[in-house]
Each structure stands twice: as C-alpha cells, then as structure tokens.
Design a protein around this motif. Structure first.
Motif, PDB file in Angstrom:
ATOM      1  N   ASP A   2       0.816  -1.219   0.000  1.00  0.00           N
ATOM      2  CA  ASP A   2       0.000   0.000   0.000  1.00  0.00           C
ATOM      3  C   ASP A   2       0.851   1.271   0.000  1.00  0.00           C
ATOM      4  O   ASP A   2       0.369   2.338   0.384  1.00  0.00           O
ATOM      5  N   VAL A   3       2.099   1.153  -0.447  1.00  0.00           N
ATOM      6  CA  VAL A   3       2.944   2.350  -0.480  1.00  0.00           C
ATOM      7  C   VAL A   3       2.328   3.382  -1.433  1.00  0.00           C
ATOM      8  O   VAL A   3       1.800   3.031  -2.491  1.00  0.00           O
ATOM      9  N   LEU A   4       2.322   4.620  -1.014  1.00  0.00           N
ATOM     10  CA  LEU A   4       1.740   5.741  -1.767  1.00  0.00           C
ATOM     11  C   LEU A   4       0.218   5.675  -1.880  1.00  0.00           C
ATOM     12  O   LEU A   4      -0.379   6.407  -2.679  1.00  0.00           O
ATOM     13  N   HIS A   5      -0.428   4.828  -1.082  1.00  0.00           N
ATOM     14  CA  HIS A   5      -1.900   4.748  -1.138  1.00  0.00           C
ATOM     15  C   HIS A   5      -2.489   6.112  -0.781  1.00  0.00           C
ATOM     16  O   HIS A   5      -2.199   6.657   0.289  1.00  0.00           O
ATOM     17  N   PRO A   6      -3.314   6.664  -1.654  1.00  0.00           N
ATOM     18  CA  PRO A   6      -3.839   8.013  -1.399  1.00  0.00           C
ATOM     19  C   PRO A   6      -5.086   8.039  -0.529  1.00  0.00           C
ATOM     20  O   PRO A   6      -5.589   9.114  -0.201  1.00  0.00           O
ATOM     21  N   GLY A   7      -5.586   6.858  -0.162  1.00  0.00           N
ATOM     22  CA  GLY A   7      -6.877   6.782   0.507  1.00  0.00           C
ATOM     23  C   GLY A   7      -7.982   6.556  -0.500  1.00  0.00           C
ATOM     24  O   GLY A   7      -7.824   6.820  -1.694  1.00  0.00           O
ATOM     25  N   GLY A   8      -9.111   6.058  -0.027  1.00  0.00           N
ATOM     26  CA  GLY A   8     -10.213   5.779  -0.948  1.00  0.00           C
ATOM     27  C   GLY A   8     -10.112   4.388  -1.530  1.00  0.00           C
ATOM     28  O   GLY A   8      -9.507   3.491  -0.941  1.00  0.00           O
ATOM     29  N   ALA A   9     -10.695   4.208  -2.695  1.00  0.00           N
ATOM     30  CA  ALA A   9     -10.743   2.894  -3.337  1.00  0.00           C
ATOM     31  C   ALA A   9     -10.411   3.027  -4.816  1.00  0.00           C
ATOM     32  O   ALA A   9     -10.544   4.108  -5.406  1.00  0.00           O
ATOM     33  N   ASN A  10      -9.985   1.927  -5.414  1.00  0.00           N
ATOM     34  CA  ASN A  10      -9.647   1.920  -6.833  1.00  0.00           C
ATOM     35  C   ASN A  10     -10.813   2.388  -7.699  1.00  0.00           C
ATOM     36  O   ASN A  10     -11.957   1.970  -7.488  1.00  0.00           O
ATOM     37  N   ARG A  11     -10.483   3.184  -8.693  1.00  0.00           N
ATOM     38  CA  ARG A  11     -11.490   3.551  -9.699  1.00  0.00           C
ATOM     39  C   ARG A  11     -11.496   2.548 -10.837  1.00  0.00           C
ATOM     40  O   ARG A  11     -12.473   2.441 -11.577  1.00  0.00           O
ATOM     41  N   TYR A  12     -10.415   1.826 -11.006  1.00  0.00           N
ATOM     42  CA  TYR A  12     -10.330   0.760 -12.006  1.00  0.00           C
ATOM     43  C   TYR A  12      -9.424  -0.328 -11.453  1.00  0.00           C
ATOM     44  O   TYR A  12      -8.738  -0.138 -10.438  1.00  0.00           O
ATOM     45  N   LEU A  13      -9.422  -1.474 -12.100  1.00  0.00           N
ATOM     46  CA  LEU A  13      -8.729  -2.653 -11.586  1.00  0.00           C
ATOM     47  C   LEU A  13      -7.264  -2.346 -11.291  1.00  0.00           C
ATOM     48  O   LEU A  13      -6.545  -1.848 -12.157  1.00  0.00           O
ATOM     49  N   HIS A  31     -13.944   7.109   7.770  1.00  0.00           N
ATOM     50  CA  HIS A  31     -13.381   8.462   7.806  1.00  0.00           C
ATOM     51  C   HIS A  31     -12.535   8.717   6.558  1.00  0.00           C
ATOM     52  O   HIS A  31     -12.628   9.792   5.944  1.00  0.00           O
ATOM     53  N   GLU A  32     -11.729   7.721   6.198  1.00  0.00           N
ATOM     54  CA  GLU A  32     -10.891   7.857   5.000  1.00  0.00           C
ATOM     55  C   GLU A  32     -11.754   8.026   3.751  1.00  0.00           C
ATOM     56  O   GLU A  32     -11.482   8.905   2.905  1.00  0.00           O
ATOM     57  N   TRP A  33     -12.783   7.213   3.633  1.00  0.00           N
ATOM     58  CA  TRP A  33     -13.650   7.286   2.453  1.00  0.00           C
ATOM     59  C   TRP A  33     -14.427   8.604   2.413  1.00  0.00           C
ATOM     60  O   TRP A  33     -14.669   9.149   1.340  1.00  0.00           O
ATOM     61  N   GLN A  34     -14.812   9.108   3.582  1.00  0.00           N
ATOM     62  CA  GLN A  34     -15.507  10.391   3.602  1.00  0.00           C
ATOM     63  C   GLN A  34     -14.588  11.497   3.087  1.00  0.00           C
ATOM     64  O   GLN A  34     -15.010  12.374   2.322  1.00  0.00           O
ATOM     65  N   THR A  35     -13.333  11.459   3.509  1.00  0.00           N
ATOM     66  CA  THR A  35     -12.359  12.445   3.043  1.00  0.00           C
ATOM     67  C   THR A  35     -12.223  12.403   1.530  1.00  0.00           C
ATOM     68  O   THR A  35     -12.064  13.448   0.880  1.00  0.00           O
ATOM     69  N   ARG A  36     -12.298  11.186   0.964  1.00  0.00           N
ATOM     70  CA  ARG A  36     -12.152  11.020  -0.482  1.00  0.00           C
ATOM     71  C   ARG A  36     -13.493  10.990  -1.213  1.00  0.00           C
ATOM     72  O   ARG A  36     -13.559  10.649  -2.393  1.00  0.00           O
ATOM     73  N   GLN A  37     -14.567  11.305  -0.496  1.00  0.00           N
ATOM     74  CA  GLN A  37     -15.919  11.394  -1.064  1.00  0.00           C
ATOM     75  C   GLN A  37     -16.353  10.082  -1.717  1.00  0.00           C
ATOM     76  O   GLN A  37     -17.019  10.075  -2.757  1.00  0.00           O
TER      77      GLN A  37
END
Length: 279
Positions: free
Chosen positions: A125-136, A222-228
């Motif tokens: 998860d290095v450099l993981h910006p938070g949120g979830a993948n938009r594509y595979l 909380h992380e997902w809220q930050t990333r909408q």
C-alpha cells in the motif's frame, strides 16, 4: 513490538496481543515501520541472517521500502486514516503469525518465500492516497512501480521481483474471491496461488477480528468520507460490518489454526441478532 512465542497454539491471542502493542504506540510514540519489520525478521531468523542471497536482497529492499514509507509520512500533512503505516504494520505482524501457525501445523516456510511475503506486505500500500480503486489494480499498480525501482537498487532477482509484484497486484479487493477459488480443494504449498491467498488473509486479518475490526471500519469510513467515496456512510456501520464479514474467506491452514472462520461466524451471528432486536 511482538509477543513472545510459546508452545501454545493460541495464535489468535498472540495476534491480538501484538496488535494491541502496535496501538499503544500509534501514532505519538510510533517506533517506525523499520522497527516493526525488523521484529518480524528477527522472529523468522532469530540467530543469523538468511542463508539465501535472494532472501537477503528481498529483506534489504523491504527495509528500504519501510524507511521510505516513514519518510513519506513525515514529509506530508496527510496520511490516510486506514491505509496508513499502522495498517502496514498490522499486515506485517499478521503474516508473521500466520507463518508461525503454518510451521506449527507442519508446513515448511522457505526462506525465499518468507522474504518475498515480507517485501510484498511492506510494499503493498505504499503511496496509497486513501479511498478505493477507480479501475482494476489502480493503487496496486502504483505500488508495484515503486517496488520495481527498490528491488532494482537492491539486486533482487527478476523472478522474485515478478513474484512480489504478482502478490501486490492480487491484493485488489475485487480479485480476492477468485484468489481463494484458485486454491479450493488443493493442499497447501508455497506457490504463487497459495502465497496470494496467504497475503490476502494477512491484509484483512486485523479487520476480521472482533477486537480491532469495528475500529478499523470506522477508520475506513473516515478515509472514504475524506475522499468522497459514496459508501463512506455505510462501511463503518453494523450493516457495513456485516456485509464485510460475510464476504470474507479463509483458506490457509494458518487462518484455520487461528479459528478465523468460527471467529467471523460468531460476529455475524451477533450482528444479525442485534439487527433482529432492532427490527
């Protein structure tokens, strides 16, 4: 940073003890990922360095990655609430206890595979910006790009760089059910398919526990809220946790030794009972 290993097979208790120790230090007394990684290495190689040159190279790359992740965290004002250094530490100690359980169950854990797992977990998860993948594999590909630069510097053979990359790419949550399907009805052995599943289990082991899972669910919300992320209002709720727990699969002899299927089933039953009362 780690619990003392005894002959008792209470792996779940040992795991929770170690996860508690991490949280006692996070974030204000945090010793750093290199310290956590070094403790994991010392558990596997308590007396001497690995005999395998490939394992040594992978461990050196893992140490460099852990230090790099600490440097990134110290140089930025934002770190995701879930996909942060604590999560990486959780996954590291989880893979350590899973491999200890494997050995207790009579399975050999080769040096090269152990080093491969430690490098993959450190880097996944290095450099993981938070949120979830938009594509595979969006975030996983990002991690692999940085990994490849690190393994080149430290002389990791291409075959092991490809294997570590394979493990990281298959931590994309959308691939996990099929990862478990690939090993269904197969005896455990160290090969790419089983190593992927072992890593998948380490990735979510803390979240699957009753002791730490609900708090991690709130952190993810909380992380997902930050990333909408549209599901931020659901993931931290009882309904969200029930959905998460119901999606989990455990396949390795190690996770079975930790009684994870029964642990998860107990939580599901409790949550379903609470919903029935509320309804």
């Amino acid at each position: 940073m780690t619990a003392t290993i005894h002959s008792t097979p209470d792996w779940h208790g040992k795991l929770c003890q170690t996860l508690t120790h991490l949280r006692e230090r996070w974030p204000h007394d945090w010793p750093g990922l290199p310290v956590v990684l070094s403790a994991c290495i010392a558990q596997r190689w308590p007396m001497a360095a690995p005999a395998s040159a490939d394992a040594v190279a992978m461990l050196n790359a893992a140490k460099a990655m852990a230090q790099h992740m600490e440097s990134i965290a110290l140089s930025t004002s934002y770190e995701p609430h879930y996909h942060n250094r604590l999560h990486t530490a959780d996954a590291l100690v989880s893979v350590c206890w899973l491999t200890h359980a494997l050995q207790h169950e009579g399975h050999d854990v080769p040096e090269d595979w152990m080093a491969c797992l430690l490098l993959a977990v450190t880097s996944h998860d290095v450099l993981h910006p938070g949120g979830a993948n938009r594509y595979l594999q969006e975030f996983e590909q990002q991690s692999v790009r940085l990994l490849r630069g690190m393994t080149a510097v430290h002389g990791v053979p291409d075959t092991w760089t490809e294997m570590v990359s394979h493990l990281i790419l298959h931590t994309d949550p959308s691939l996990v059910p099929d990862n478990h399907h690939q090993v269904a009805q197969r005896s455990f052995m160290f090969d790419p398919d089983w190593a992927v599943v072992l890593m998948n289990e380490a990735d979510i082991l803390a979240s699957a526990t009753a002791e730490f899972g609900p708090g991690l669910g709130h952190a993810l919300a909380h992380e997902w809220q930050t990333r909408q992320h549209p599901l931020h209002s659901v993931v931290g709720t009882d309904a969200g946790r029930l959905q998460f727990l119901s999606s989990l699969r455990f396949s390795t002899p190690a996770s079975l030794a930790l009684n994870m299927p029964s642990e998860v089933a107990r939580q599901i039953t409790q949550l379903q009972g609470q919903r029935s009362v509320n309804d």
